[in-house]
Design a protein around this motif. Structure first.
Motif, PDB file in Angstrom:
ATOM      1  N   LEU A   3      44.636  65.771  53.511  1.00  0.00           N
ATOM      2  CA  LEU A   3      44.707  64.706  52.843  1.00  0.00           C
ATOM      3  C   LEU A   3      44.197  63.750  52.687  1.00  0.00           C
ATOM      4  O   LEU A   3      43.402  63.142  53.319  1.00  0.00           O
ATOM      5  CB  LEU A   3      46.776  65.061  52.932  1.00  0.00           C
ATOM      6  N   VAL A   4      44.199  63.844  51.291  1.00  0.00           N
ATOM      7  CA  VAL A   4      43.636  61.932  51.069  1.00  0.00           C
ATOM      8  C   VAL A   4      44.730  60.619  50.683  1.00  0.00           C
ATOM      9  O   VAL A   4      45.560  62.186  49.925  1.00  0.00           O
ATOM     10  CB  VAL A   4      42.510  62.385  49.739  1.00  0.00           C
ATOM     11  N   THR A   5      44.923  59.979  50.628  1.00  0.00           N
ATOM     12  CA  THR A   5      45.436  58.751  49.350  1.00  0.00           C
ATOM     13  C   THR A   5      44.569  58.316  47.722  1.00  0.00           C
ATOM     14  O   THR A   5      43.320  58.514  48.014  1.00  0.00           O
ATOM     15  CB  THR A   5      45.126  57.992  50.201  1.00  0.00           C
ATOM     16  N   ALA A   6      44.792  59.241  47.194  1.00  0.00           N
ATOM     17  CA  ALA A   6      44.019  59.159  45.702  1.00  0.00           C
ATOM     18  C   ALA A   6      44.549  57.801  45.051  1.00  0.00           C
ATOM     19  O   ALA A   6      45.816  56.927  45.035  1.00  0.00           O
ATOM     20  CB  ALA A   6      44.961  60.220  44.244  1.00  0.00           C
ATOM     21  N   ILE A   7      43.775  56.685  44.661  1.00  0.00           N
ATOM     22  CA  ILE A   7      43.727  55.516  44.415  1.00  0.00           C
ATOM     23  C   ILE A   7      43.565  55.799  42.827  1.00  0.00           C
ATOM     24  O   ILE A   7      42.314  56.134  43.058  1.00  0.00           O
ATOM     25  CB  ILE A   7      43.067  54.197  44.897  1.00  0.00           C
ATOM     26  N   VAL A   8      44.414  55.365  41.884  1.00  0.00           N
ATOM     27  CA  VAL A   8      43.641  54.895  40.473  1.00  0.00           C
ATOM     28  C   VAL A   8      43.482  53.048  40.439  1.00  0.00           C
ATOM     29  O   VAL A   8      45.223  52.697  39.508  1.00  0.00           O
ATOM     30  CB  VAL A   8      44.996  55.593  39.542  1.00  0.00           C
ATOM     31  N   PRO A   9      42.896  52.259  39.898  1.00  0.00           N
ATOM     32  CA  PRO A   9      42.933  51.375  39.931  1.00  0.00           C
ATOM     33  C   PRO A   9      43.062  50.762  38.094  1.00  0.00           C
ATOM     34  O   PRO A   9      42.380  51.420  37.750  1.00  0.00           O
ATOM     35  CB  PRO A   9      41.812  50.951  40.471  1.00  0.00           C
ATOM     36  N   MET A  10      43.701  49.917  38.108  1.00  0.00           N
ATOM     37  CA  MET A  10      43.311  49.898  36.317  1.00  0.00           C
ATOM     38  C   MET A  10      44.250  48.885  35.853  1.00  0.00           C
ATOM     39  O   MET A  10      45.249  48.050  37.146  1.00  0.00           O
ATOM     40  CB  MET A  10      44.414  51.133  35.948  1.00  0.00           C
ATOM     41  N   LEU A  76      41.176  38.931  42.216  1.00  0.00           N
ATOM     42  CA  LEU A  76      40.466  40.549  41.988  1.00  0.00           C
ATOM     43  C   LEU A  76      41.075  41.240  40.309  1.00  0.00           C
ATOM     44  O   LEU A  76      40.339  41.356  40.097  1.00  0.00           O
ATOM     45  CB  LEU A  76      41.297  41.457  43.368  1.00  0.00           C
ATOM     46  N   ARG A  77      41.507  39.953  39.825  1.00  0.00           N
ATOM     47  CA  ARG A  77      41.792  40.347  38.798  1.00  0.00           C
ATOM     48  C   ARG A  77      40.741  39.794  37.594  1.00  0.00           C
ATOM     49  O   ARG A  77      41.191  40.993  36.282  1.00  0.00           O
ATOM     50  CB  ARG A  77      43.743  39.702  38.250  1.00  0.00           C
ATOM     51  N   ASP A  78      39.761  39.645  37.807  1.00  0.00           N
ATOM     52  CA  ASP A  78      38.737  39.498  36.662  1.00  0.00           C
ATOM     53  C   ASP A  78      38.063  40.388  35.974  1.00  0.00           C
ATOM     54  O   ASP A  78      37.923  41.296  37.788  1.00  0.00           O
ATOM     55  CB  ASP A  78      37.947  38.188  36.944  1.00  0.00           C
ATOM     56  N   GLY A  79      37.690  40.572  34.781  1.00  0.00           N
ATOM     57  CA  GLY A  79      36.873  41.919  34.690  1.00  0.00           C
ATOM     58  C   GLY A  79      35.853  42.016  35.132  1.00  0.00           C
ATOM     59  O   GLY A  79      34.893  43.120  35.107  1.00  0.00           O
ATOM     60  N   HIS A  80      34.914  40.436  36.363  1.00  0.00           N
ATOM     61  CA  HIS A  80      33.631  41.185  36.531  1.00  0.00           C
ATOM     62  C   HIS A  80      33.511  41.137  37.596  1.00  0.00           C
ATOM     63  O   HIS A  80      32.516  41.765  38.833  1.00  0.00           O
ATOM     64  CB  HIS A  80      33.008  39.934  36.105  1.00  0.00           C
ATOM     65  N   THR A  81      35.140  41.702  39.112  1.00  0.00           N
ATOM     66  CA  THR A  81      34.963  42.480  39.990  1.00  0.00           C
ATOM     67  C   THR A  81      34.879  43.623  39.963  1.00  0.00           C
ATOM     68  O   THR A  81      34.989  44.018  39.515  1.00  0.00           O
ATOM     69  CB  THR A  81      36.294  41.911  40.796  1.00  0.00           C
ATOM     70  N   PRO A  82      34.093  43.400  41.288  1.00  0.00           N
ATOM     71  CA  PRO A  82      33.065  44.565  41.191  1.00  0.00           C
ATOM     72  C   PRO A  82      34.390  45.580  42.515  1.00  0.00           C
ATOM     73  O   PRO A  82      35.662  45.021  43.485  1.00  0.00           O
ATOM     74  CB  PRO A  82      32.273  44.473  42.941  1.00  0.00           C
ATOM     75  N   MET A  83      34.152  46.809  41.529  1.00  0.00           N
ATOM     76  CA  MET A  83      35.500  48.410  41.957  1.00  0.00           C
ATOM     77  C   MET A  83      34.870  48.404  44.003  1.00  0.00           C
ATOM     78  O   MET A  83      36.048  48.362  43.895  1.00  0.00           O
ATOM     79  CB  MET A  83      34.824  49.177  41.114  1.00  0.00           C
ATOM     80  N   GLN A 101      39.653  58.157  44.912  1.00  0.00           N
ATOM     81  CA  GLN A 101      39.383  56.510  43.365  1.00  0.00           C
ATOM     82  C   GLN A 101      38.885  57.293  42.189  1.00  0.00           C
ATOM     83  O   GLN A 101      37.856  58.222  42.375  1.00  0.00           O
ATOM     84  CB  GLN A 101      38.558  55.576  43.838  1.00  0.00           C
ATOM     85  N   THR A 102      39.889  57.577  41.443  1.00  0.00           N
ATOM     86  CA  THR A 102      39.083  58.311  40.273  1.00  0.00           C
ATOM     87  C   THR A 102      39.673  56.633  39.166  1.00  0.00           C
ATOM     88  O   THR A 102      40.056  55.770  39.721  1.00  0.00           O
ATOM     89  CB  THR A 102      40.524  59.602  40.104  1.00  0.00           C
ATOM     90  N   HIS A 103      39.613  57.496  37.773  1.00  0.00           N
ATOM     91  CA  HIS A 103      40.289  56.644  35.933  1.00  0.00           C
ATOM     92  C   HIS A 103      41.332  56.802  35.753  1.00  0.00           C
ATOM     93  O   HIS A 103      40.882  58.079  35.583  1.00  0.00           O
ATOM     94  CB  HIS A 103      38.799  56.102  35.875  1.00  0.00           C
ATOM     95  N   GLY A 183      30.712  48.511  52.756  1.00  0.00           N
ATOM     96  CA  GLY A 183      31.035  47.690  51.730  1.00  0.00           C
ATOM     97  C   GLY A 183      30.607  48.298  50.295  1.00  0.00           C
ATOM     98  O   GLY A 183      31.019  48.169  49.440  1.00  0.00           O
ATOM     99  N   ASN A 184      30.457  50.181  50.029  1.00  0.00           N
ATOM    100  CA  ASN A 184      30.318  50.707  49.469  1.00  0.00           C
ATOM    101  C   ASN A 184      31.053  52.335  49.130  1.00  0.00           C
ATOM    102  O   ASN A 184      31.522  52.367  50.812  1.00  0.00           O
ATOM    103  CB  ASN A 184      29.177  50.963  49.131  1.00  0.00           C
ATOM    104  N   ARG A 185      31.683  52.654  47.810  1.00  0.00           N
ATOM    105  CA  ARG A 185      32.230  53.829  48.106  1.00  0.00           C
ATOM    106  C   ARG A 185      31.186  54.717  48.298  1.00  0.00           C
ATOM    107  O   ARG A 185      32.293  55.872  48.814  1.00  0.00           O
ATOM    108  CB  ARG A 185      32.949  53.617  47.006  1.00  0.00           C
ATOM    109  N   LEU A 186      30.226  54.510  47.846  1.00  0.00           N
ATOM    110  CA  LEU A 186      29.020  55.598  48.390  1.00  0.00           C
ATOM    111  C   LEU A 186      28.509  55.604  50.219  1.00  0.00           C
ATOM    112  O   LEU A 186      28.265  54.619  50.040  1.00  0.00           O
ATOM    113  CB  LEU A 186      27.988  55.941  47.335  1.00  0.00           C
ATOM    114  N   GLY A 187      27.953  56.527  50.748  1.00  0.00           N
ATOM    115  CA  GLY A 187      27.808  56.697  52.275  1.00  0.00           C
ATOM    116  C   GLY A 187      26.575  56.312  52.168  1.00  0.00           C
ATOM    117  O   GLY A 187      25.514  56.457  51.100  1.00  0.00           O
TER     118      GLY A 187
END
Length: 224
Positions: A3-10, A76-83, A101-103, A183-187
């Protein structure tokens, strides 16, 4: 079953489409579409919403009592903060080692597509991450008019061109270790799960929200 944890940042604010994450689409706030789909995905063990929005926090607590709500810290609330920086905070609230992680701005991704991405991550050897992409088979050019994927002197049929894939941000599947170590979601060894262009509809500007309203009204993706 893995199983995974699904994270939805917004975020609460949106510069190009004001209030888009909680703006109604088909009678529901936009973010509720993807959260509902994630909760119906077999491989998702829990859903985490990471947000700075009091509107979303209050509403989601009532509508989705099983969802973990994380209030995003001020730094972490600034719009320019890296995902990736946001995700490094979010995974601290995740029960499972594997993360999807999705949107909220991808309202039409199907549970079957999320599940295919999860299964690809767990069932394929030699990969450390998965991302969604849309196939492009057309004649592509750079800004300086360099042909990218075709010979301008040979008018090949577009269906015969080698496909190029556009990363569509519909989902990323990775481990906590991959994010923390790199430091990246893609390995270093990612894999693609293809998503049809219509299913991958993303809402960044007003015209795309209008298009999403048309798609939702057509019920192409079923009654939800």
């Amino acid at each position: 079953m893995d199983l995974v944890t699904a994270i939805v940042p917004m975020r609460h604010s949106s510069e190009r489409v004001p209030g888009k994450n909680y703006r109604p689409l088909g009678g529901l706030p936009l973010y509720q579409h993807v959260v509902t789909t994630l909760l119906a995905t077999p491989g998702v063990g829990e859903v985490v919403i990471d947000t700075d929005s009091e509107t979303i926090l209050e509403e989601a607590a009532r509508v989705f009592p099983s969802v973990t709500l994380v209030e995003r810290p001020a730094h972490l609330r600034d719009g320019h903060t890296p995902m990736n920086a946001v995700l490094e905070h979010s995974i601290g609230h995740a029960h499972y080692e594997a993360i999807l992680q999705t949107h909220s701005t991808n309202p039409f991704v199907r549970a079957e597509t999320f599940e295919a991405a999860i299964r690809r991550f767990f069932d394929s050897e030699g990969i450390d991450s998965v991302f969604g992409a849309t196939r492009i088979q057309g004649r592509l050019w750079t800004e300086d008019l360099t042909a990218v994927n075709h010979d301008p002197a040979v008018l090949a049929r577009t269906q015969d061109l080698a496909p190029i894939y556009l990363e569509n941000s519909c989902f990323y599947v990775f481990s906590k270790a991959t994010l923390r170590d790199g430091g990246n979601r893609l390995g270093k060894s990612p894999a693609i799960v293809e998503v049809d262009a219509l299913e991958a509809t993303d809402i960044d500007v007003e015209t795309e929200f209008r298009l999403a309203e048309i798609i939702e009204a057509s019920q192409l993706f079923g009654v939800r």
